[in-house]
Design a protein around this motif. Structure first.
Motif, PDB file in Angstrom:
ATOM      1  N   LEU A   1       0.898  -1.007   0.105  1.00  0.00           N
ATOM      2  CA  LEU A   1      -0.082  -0.005   0.011  1.00  0.00           C
ATOM      3  C   LEU A   1       0.770   1.309  -0.050  1.00  0.00           C
ATOM      4  O   LEU A   1       1.937   1.281   0.661  1.00  0.00           O
ATOM      5  CB  LEU A   1      -0.704   0.065   1.043  1.00  0.00           C
ATOM      6  N   ALA A   2       0.445   2.403  -0.752  1.00  0.00           N
ATOM      7  CA  ALA A   2       1.089   3.576  -0.901  1.00  0.00           C
ATOM      8  C   ALA A   2      -0.118   4.407  -0.422  1.00  0.00           C
ATOM      9  O   ALA A   2      -1.244   4.539  -0.788  1.00  0.00           O
ATOM     10  CB  ALA A   2       1.670   4.185  -2.297  1.00  0.00           C
TER      11      ALA A   2
ATOM     12  N   LEU B   1      -2.165   9.005  10.091  1.00  0.00           N
ATOM     13  CA  LEU B   1      -0.743   8.595  10.037  1.00  0.00           C
ATOM     14  C   LEU B   1      -0.238   7.314  10.842  1.00  0.00           C
ATOM     15  O   LEU B   1       0.628   6.715  10.564  1.00  0.00           O
ATOM     16  CB  LEU B   1       0.001   9.875  10.198  1.00  0.00           C
ATOM     17  N   ALA B   2      -0.887   7.250  12.145  1.00  0.00           N
ATOM     18  CA  ALA B   2      -0.742   6.147  12.953  1.00  0.00           C
ATOM     19  C   ALA B   2      -1.035   5.000  12.377  1.00  0.00           C
ATOM     20  O   ALA B   2      -0.361   3.721  12.317  1.00  0.00           O
ATOM     21  CB  ALA B   2      -1.297   6.325  14.283  1.00  0.00           C
ATOM     22  N   LEU B   3      -2.074   5.025  11.805  1.00  0.00           N
ATOM     23  CA  LEU B   3      -3.073   3.876  11.000  1.00  0.00           C
ATOM     24  C   LEU B   3      -1.923   3.195   9.994  1.00  0.00           C
ATOM     25  O   LEU B   3      -1.763   1.955   9.677  1.00  0.00           O
ATOM     26  CB  LEU B   3      -4.292   3.960  10.742  1.00  0.00           C
ATOM     27  N   ALA B   4      -1.380   4.326   9.361  1.00  0.00           N
ATOM     28  CA  ALA B   4      -0.320   3.842   8.003  1.00  0.00           C
ATOM     29  C   ALA B   4       0.426   2.833   8.562  1.00  0.00           C
ATOM     30  O   ALA B   4       0.787   1.887   8.044  1.00  0.00           O
ATOM     31  CB  ALA B   4       0.066   5.129   7.471  1.00  0.00           C
ATOM     32  N   HIS B   5       1.163   3.123   9.631  1.00  0.00           N
ATOM     33  CA  HIS B   5       2.076   2.332  10.192  1.00  0.00           C
ATOM     34  C   HIS B   5       1.495   0.695  10.636  1.00  0.00           C
ATOM     35  O   HIS B   5       1.879  -0.208  10.314  1.00  0.00           O
ATOM     36  CB  HIS B   5       2.973   2.888  11.187  1.00  0.00           C
ATOM     37  N   ASP B   6       0.316   1.083  11.376  1.00  0.00           N
ATOM     38  CA  ASP B   6      -0.136  -0.091  12.089  1.00  0.00           C
ATOM     39  C   ASP B   6      -0.846  -1.158  11.180  1.00  0.00           C
ATOM     40  O   ASP B   6      -0.708  -2.242  11.451  1.00  0.00           O
ATOM     41  CB  ASP B   6      -1.053   0.261  13.090  1.00  0.00           C
ATOM     42  N   LEU B   7      -1.228  -0.517   9.826  1.00  0.00           N
ATOM     43  CA  LEU B   7      -1.736  -1.377   8.950  1.00  0.00           C
ATOM     44  C   LEU B   7      -0.602  -1.763   7.699  1.00  0.00           C
ATOM     45  O   LEU B   7      -1.040  -2.327   6.906  1.00  0.00           O
ATOM     46  CB  LEU B   7      -3.137  -0.922   8.348  1.00  0.00           C
ATOM     47  N   GLY B   8       0.710  -1.331   8.022  1.00  0.00           N
ATOM     48  CA  GLY B   8       1.522  -1.942   7.296  1.00  0.00           C
ATOM     49  C   GLY B   8       1.708  -1.255   5.802  1.00  0.00           C
ATOM     50  O   GLY B   8       1.950  -1.809   4.812  1.00  0.00           O
ATOM     51  N   VAL B   9       1.298   0.169   5.745  1.00  0.00           N
ATOM     52  CA  VAL B   9       1.788   0.939   4.495  1.00  0.00           C
ATOM     53  C   VAL B   9       3.120   0.901   4.225  1.00  0.00           C
ATOM     54  O   VAL B   9       3.979   1.060   5.016  1.00  0.00           O
ATOM     55  CB  VAL B   9       1.004   2.373   4.758  1.00  0.00           C
ATOM     56  N   GLU B  10       3.320   0.564   3.070  1.00  0.00           N
ATOM     57  CA  GLU B  10       4.901   0.648   2.705  1.00  0.00           C
ATOM     58  C   GLU B  10       5.325   1.810   2.353  1.00  0.00           C
ATOM     59  O   GLU B  10       6.526   2.172   2.603  1.00  0.00           O
ATOM     60  CB  GLU B  10       4.885  -0.108   1.354  1.00  0.00           C
ATOM     61  N   ARG B  11       4.481   2.733   1.686  1.00  0.00           N
ATOM     62  CA  ARG B  11       5.126   4.146   1.381  1.00  0.00           C
ATOM     63  C   ARG B  11       4.044   5.380   1.560  1.00  0.00           C
ATOM     64  O   ARG B  11       2.861   5.101   1.402  1.00  0.00           O
ATOM     65  CB  ARG B  11       5.218   4.482  -0.217  1.00  0.00           C
ATOM     66  N   VAL B  12       4.415   6.228   2.722  1.00  0.00           N
ATOM     67  CA  VAL B  12       3.580   7.591   3.023  1.00  0.00           C
ATOM     68  C   VAL B  12       3.858   8.387   1.922  1.00  0.00           C
ATOM     69  O   VAL B  12       5.322   8.890   1.885  1.00  0.00           O
ATOM     70  CB  VAL B  12       3.585   7.749   4.439  1.00  0.00           C
TER      71      VAL B  12
END
Ligand SMILES: *Cc1c(COP(=O)(O)O)cnc(C)c1O
Length: 380
Positions: free
Chosen positions: A84-85, A96-107
């Motif tokens: 995910l990007a 932004l916290a959820l991005a990490h917690d759900l394994g986003v590869e690129r923000v």
């Protein structure tokens, strides 16, 4: 089964009908045209996040681009393993916290403030900086000027912030500057982005750099058979010391959705003929937002077009127009009309609750084997 026979037999109108096998074939042909050494292909979920659509696309995609915490949670639940990007302006602390917690590869970081808030989350994350380059793109349907991305000064400031924060890794840059461009115009834009990006990435010592060239590949609603020249686009992309990535939405899903409905009334007033259809642009907003006549086929009428009419919906506003003053066969109440190219930015951008009409049904075309090989999603 013939798609139009299937549509004529639908139990209730209006209905969205998706051809998942056709969609999968199309996505496979795009993937094939890009070639094994071509850019990575991410799907911009905001074009159509229907779960069955996502699952049909997934085998042909390298990943999915999402633009909100809602899309993130939805796509992660639908495709647990997808790369995910996460792009889009105004990301909240929670997102932004959820991005990490759900394994986003690129923000895709949009501003120095957003980066500061990403630092605050104290979570490790991989970053592309979104750049707003002052390139003119004649012929674009939409120029992404405005609050998207950053100027050079802000980019440099962000690169310095990232360098000071070991939890954050700068992988490259992201540029989505325009939409509605054909392959030559898209290539021209890509070349200018790359020409700017390579020295910037080198100057900032980015290892294994990535350049995300965005989406925006053209879909021509006046020409339903035409397709973006994916082969020509892939062939024209320069070989560069960076990993290229694209993230189209509309050009992947537009062609394999229909909005099918029936005629409630035909009337002439003040010299114009109107066919009033069940439903309206609160279900299919695309022709209003894009300013085009939505391409359609009358599934029940025999013969060639013999008159002109304006196809409208049930809303109490003169803006509720699918197609204005178009050639039609002799239309009567009960006739069935299928609007094509309704697979992207259609149902999900529409104002469903205006006037409180019933929601459309969602149906998936049976495959040639007579059954659907894709588990149908619980669409809305
Ligand atoms: C909307 C969007 C896309 C997809 O655009 P299409 O015109 O549907 O191809 C890709 N990237 C970003 C950042 C977007 O906002």
């Amino acid at each position: 089964m013939n798609p139009f026979s299937y549509m004529r037999g639908i139990d209730r109108f209006p209905a969205y009908v998706y051809d998942l096998a056709g969609l999968s074939d199309h996505a496979g042909s795009v993937r094939g045209a890009l070639g094994p050494d071509g850019p990575e292909l991410f799907y911009a979920a905001k074009a159509n996040p229907d779960p069955a659509v996502l699952r049909a696309l997934a085998p042909h995609m390298d990943g999915v681009e999402i633009s909100s915490g809602g899309e993130l949670a939805h796509v992660r639940a639908t495709l647990p393993d997808a790369r995910l990007a996460f792009g889009g302006p105004g990301k909240t602390d929670e997102e932004l916290a959820l991005a990490h917690d759900l394994g986003v590869e690129r923000v895709h970081v949009e501003s120095p403030n957003e980066l500061a808030r990403l630092v605050e989350t104290a979570r490790p994350v991989g970053i592309l900086l979104r750049v707003n380059l002052p390139f003119r793109t004649p012929g674009a349907a939409l120029q992404m000027s405005g609050p998207f991305g950053m100027d050079e000064e802000a980019l440099d400031a962000c690169a310095r912030t990232i360098a000071r924060n070991p939890r954050l890794t700068l992988h490259g840059v992201h540029a989505h500057l325009a939409s509605g461009l054909d392959a030559p115009a898209m290539l021209d834009l890509a070349e200018r982005i790359i020409e700017w990006a390579l020295p910037w990435l080198e100057a900032h010592g980015v290892d294994a750099p990535e350049i995300n060239l965005g989406g925006g590949m053209a879909v021509d609603y006046r020409s339903p058979e035409s397709r973006f020249d994916w082969k020509g686009y892939a062939a024209g992309l320069p070989a560069v010391p960076a990993r290229l990535r694209i993230e189209p939405g509309r050009a992947l899903t537009a062609y394999h959705g229909w909005y099918v409905t029936d005629v409630l009334d035909v009337k002439s007033t003040r010299g114009e003929t109107y066919a009033v259809l069940r439903g309206g642009t609160h279900h299919l907003r695309t022709p209003v937002t894009k300013g085009h006549d939505q391409p359609f086929t009358v599934l029940t009428a025999e013969g060639e077009p013999c008159r002109r009419a304006t196809l409208v919906g049930q809303l109490c506003t003169p803006k509720d127009v699918f197609a204005h003053d178009v050639p039609v066969p002799h239309l009567r109440p009960g006739d069935i009309i299928a609007f094509a190219m309704a697979g992207a930015y259609a149902w999900n951008i529409s104002h469903h609750d205006f006037l409180m009409h019933p929601k459309p049904a969602f149906r998936y075309l049976p495959t040639r084997e007579g059954q659907n090989s894709f588990p149908a999603g619980a669409s809305q």
